[in-house]
Design an enzyme around this catalytic site. Structure first.
Site, PDB file in Angstrom:
ATOM      1  N   ASP A   1      89.105  81.337  78.883  1.00  0.00           N
ATOM      2  CA  ASP A   1      88.757  80.083  78.529  1.00  0.00           C
ATOM      3  C   ASP A   1      88.253  79.424  79.766  1.00  0.00           C
ATOM      4  OD1 ASP A   1      91.325  80.261  79.684  1.00  0.00           O
ATOM      5  OD2 ASP A   1      91.814  78.224  79.292  1.00  0.00           O
TER       6      ASP A   1
ATOM      7  N   GLU B   1      94.327  79.457  80.459  1.00  0.00           N
ATOM      8  CA  GLU B   1      94.582  79.072  81.721  1.00  0.00           C
ATOM      9  C   GLU B   1      94.417  77.547  82.064  1.00  0.00           C
ATOM     10  OE1 GLU B   1      94.072  78.408  86.036  1.00  0.00           O
ATOM     11  OE2 GLU B   1      92.512  78.234  84.514  1.00  0.00           O
TER      12      GLU B   1
END
Ligand SMILES: CCCCCCCCCCCCCCCCCC(=O)N[C@@H](Cc1ccccc1)C(=O)O
Length: 816
Positions: free
Chosen positions: A437, A501
């Site tokens: 991400d 994350e």
């Protein structure tokens, strides 16, 4: 007598000064660089990987997005509600969407209802977690008639795993064995494993037959959106009712997890989590849909399905198909109306006859399933695992994904865990991690568009280039290269790519770590993102510094609130909620937490770097015992270096007030502290309370994490030396030196602390001082040359770590 004493004092002082000066001089000129355990590889012996056009292309593709937008125009309420429906479906998708990629349509402002809806849309947009993944390209939606119709193509995403261990989110372990194969009470009607029949499972297909791994897939999310958009006028209510009348199925299923049962339930669970229509069956076969054809031809598709599906009324069933050959996109779809029960248990004769497409799922809303009959678990994993990255990478890195040495698991729907099986189980495994991400782009004044991966002056621009795609793709490129060149590891290693994350990793990395823990795996070391090769960042060192995070600061996010009575602005109280809060904030900012320089791994940074510094710095840094107050002060001047000497305070949000003539009754602010390893969350709160010294300011903890343990950077620690040596092998020719340090931000590593003591944080990116603001900021970029270095860094890590141990060579000096 007095003169005598003074004389004594002066002599003693002079003696002390002399001794100290001598000690400083001796120390300054005797500190030596640390041992390097392996010489930098030459290109010849290491097989340095050269970046070709394809390699750069693969990386660029990983960074590209399209924006969801609606055509300019005036929308009525009904149309807006359609859009709202679509956005709603994204709110519950925990990843993959950058909210800033959604452009709300222009609105018909005269219409009061529109204003209400737009407010709701804005609110929903704000709720969408602002993480994204560049493996997906969000398709354009345009206005078309009354519905929102998707124009570009996307594909239904499935994911294939070759491993015996499949991730089964939300299964309770005691239910795992209670599936089709193990429960004698349950007899499937039509599940079959027969690879030769029309109902052969995707898992049994040959590699060539596997679905094409497309990059512009958004998975079930958009399939549903597509279905929703096209049938929106007829589908008003989605059925959520699944009545399980089969006593066997009811038997062991806990109430709070009504569908956490078997593969079928897994599919349901997954769909439900995403607020989507349910997968109600599955078709597989050797024939498929022809691109663009929607008419019925020659059906040869059997349905593996539940026995007793009741459609409450006429429904649209979408057959989702996947191309199985390399081509630009894959495509759904055939629609059919069906009524009554058992309809899906029969052969469906509505699909075009062409090998290019392979239908893999039937999805619909408004279905009442009265009996669940278990289907093959893998089939549903294939259907419901919506990891676009898995697909993309599978196509881009065929050797990795074909290799019998590598198994891939999809975790929590989007994260990936690769196991590269080594031949020597006596060697402790290690792990490389990264994340899929990225953060959103709040401003669009970049030098190149943030989601287009343009190359300008040798730099690839794009959100995610340094955080963290160069790691993910660097690892895969290196592994692909190695496997292609017959690399057969002795030491097993894991590669974990989390999907969240940027919002604390509580689904991705957390679940990966949980899975590894449940398998009893303990790692020798783990390598995640971190500082990088810094040039000109650390005062006094002209050489580039490979700074490796050996610990990570903790954090605590606090909400500060002040409430007052409010009222008319013409008759204000002496103090307002805003004023009181502002004062508290000012106190926090003007009273930073004290320097604790020298009590954490930042001490190691300077001990390692002192021998490399120019003279005045060398003298100061070699003698921190004497100069640390001075050094601490100097380091406090710049935000980057200040971050390592103390717990930092950042006021990140401030909200109050709604109208110029209303006194805001309530004001709140968010303060984010990054905690130095020598302090705790409680220390930070105590300090803040003391500094604010105002009971009207209510302080609550939103989220917190204690600082992480310090991993050893002793020269005999295997993981440390692997990282250090690999850095020198790639950047040594610039004169790079390696030092341990403190990671000022956080990453997924905290989820792995139970499975290894040795966690190192290093991003293979070359950073100048001005590059530090590119993290989460404007113009994030990486040079193509640096990307090549990143690939080579992981190449060396994998090669080096495959040895049982590294032999020291004292090529660059002796130990301190
Ligand atoms: C001796 C001088 C040293 C100078 C040090 C300069 C170091 C500069 C390197 C900076 C490296 C930063 C690596 C960034 C990774 C950022 C990842 C990230 O943003 N993570 C989030 C994670 C998170 C945590 C908690 C809640 C939500 C998200 C973060 O905010 O830290």
């Amino acid at each position: 007598m007095g003169a005598e004493v003074i004389k004594q004092v002066v002599y003693t002082a002079m003696f002390v000064v002399l001794v100290v000066t001598a000690a400083v001089i001796v120390r300054t000129f005797t500190v030596k660089p640390r041992t390097i355990l392996a010489p930098p590889c030459t290109e010849d012996e290491s097989g340095f990987i050269r970046a070709d056009k394809e390699m750069i292309n693969r990386f660029q593709t990983s960074l590209k997005f399209e924006t969801i937008s609606w055509e300019p125009g005036v929308y009525n309420v009904e149309e807006l509600l359609n859009i709202q429906e679509f956005i709603k479906s994204l709110v519950n998708v925990p990843t993959f969407l950058a909210y800033n990629l959604i452009n709300l349509p222009p609105l018909k402002k005269e219409n009061v209802d529109c204003l209400r809806v737009i407010q709701e849309l804005e609110d929903m947009k704000a709720q969408i977690k602002y993480v994204s993944s560049s493996q997906l390209e969000l398709v354009n939606f345009v206005k078309s008639g009354k519905a929102i119709k998707r124009v570009s193509e996307t594909s239904f995403v499935s994911s294939q795993t070759d491993t015996a261990h499949h991730e089964l989110p939300d299964f309770t372990s005691d239910l795992l064995d209670d599936n089709l194969g193990h429960n004698p009470d349950i007899t499937p009607d039509c599940a079959t494993d027969d690879a030769d029949s029309n109902t052969s499972l995707v898992s049994t297909m040959s590699e060539e037959e596997l679905p094409y791994l497309t990059s512009n897939a958004v998975g079930p999310m958009l399939n549903v959106a597509q279905e929703r958009s096209s049938v929106l006028n007829t589908v008003k209510v989605k059925s959520r009712v699944f009545t399980r009348t089969d006593k066997h199925l009811l038997r062991d299923v806990p109430k709070h997890k009504p569908y956490s049962y078997t593969s079928y339930s897994y599919a349901l669970q997954s769909q439900r989590e995403h607020n989507q229509e349910y997968l109600i069956g599955s078709v597989v076969g050797k024939k498929g849909l022809q691109h663009g054809h929607k008419h019925s031809v020659n059906a040869n598709i059997s349905c593996q399905s539940t026995t007793d599906i009741q459609c409450r009324e006429s429904i649209n069933v979408v057959l989702t198909a996947q191309m199985n050959k390399a081509a630009s996109t894959s495509k759904e779809v055939s629609k059919m109306n069906c009524t009554g029960s058992n309809v899906l248990a029969s052969t469906i004769n509505s699909v075009a006859d062409k090998d290019n497409y392979r239908p893999i799922a039937i999805k619909s809303s408004k279905i009442l399933v009265t009996t669940l009959v278990l289907l093959d678990r893998l089939q549903f994993q294939l259907d419901t695992s919506s990891n676009q990255f898995g697909f993309k990478s599978k196509h881009a890195y065929p050797t990795v994904h074909k290799s019998p040495l590598v198994s891939v698991e999809v975790i929590a729907n989007y994260s990936l865990l690769y196991t590269v099986h080594g031949s020597n189980s006596a060697l402790k495994p290690y792990m490389l991690t990264g994340h899929l991400d990225v953060v959103p782009v709040p401003e669009d004044d970049w030098d190149a568009p943030p989601f287009a991966a343009e190359i300008k002056n040798g730099f690839i621009y794009g959100r995610g280039t340094i955080d963290d795609k160069h790691i993910v793709f660097g690892i895969l490129e290196a592994l692909e290269f190695l496997l292609k060149h017959d690399f057969k590891p002795e030491r097993t290693f894991y590669i974990g790519f989390g999907h969240d994350e940027e919002v604390a990793g509580e689904h991705g990395a957390f679940r990966i770590a949980e899975l590894l823990t449940s398998r009893g795996i303990h790692l020798d070391f783990l390598l995640d993102e971190g500082p990088g090769v810094l040039s000109g960042v650390i005062p006094g060192v002209s050489k580039p510094v490979g700074l490796v995070g050996c610990s990570e600061k903790g954090f605590v996010t606090l909400k500060l609130e002040v409430s007052t009575s409010g009222g008319h602005s013409s008759m204000p109280e002496k103090e307002s909620s805003i004023g009181i809060l502002a004062q508290a904030i000012t106190r926090l900012e003007t009273n930073p937490h004290p320097s604790v320089f020298g009590t954490g791994p930042e001490k190691g940074t300077f001990e390692h770097l002192a021998p490399e510094m120019n003279l005045p710095y060398k003298m100061v840094m070699s003698n921190l015992w004497l100069f640390y107050p001075l050094v601490s002060r100097v380091l406090s001047w710049k935000p980057s270096t200040n971050s390592i000497v103390r717990t930092t305070t950042a006021v990140t949000q401030f909200n109050a007030g709604i109208k110029p003539n209303i006194i805001a009754p309530h004001a709140e602010a968010i303060v984010n502290h990054r905690i130095h390893p020598s302090e705790t969350v409680q220390d930070v709160i105590d300090f803040d309370k003391k500094v604010i010294n105002d009971d009207r300011v209510k302080i609550t903890i939103i989220q917190s994490q204690e600082p992480l343990p310090v991993s050893s950077y002793d020269d005999d620690v295997f993981g440390w030396q692997i990282v250090k040596t690999s850095i020198l092998q790639v950047w040594g020719h610039y004169g790079t030196v390696v030092a341990p340090g403190l990671m000022p931000a956080n990453t997924d590593t905290r989820h792995y602390t139970e499975i290894t003591e040795n966690i190192y944080r290093f991003s293979p990116s070359f950073m100048l001082p001005e590059d530090l603001s590119r993290f989460h900021g404007r113009n994030e970029r990486i040079s193509t040359k640096n990307y090549e270095e990143a690939v080579n860094f992981f190449y060396h890590v994998i090669k080096n770590a495959d040895k049982a141990k590294l032999e020291p060579v004292h090529k660059h000096g002796e130990e301190l």
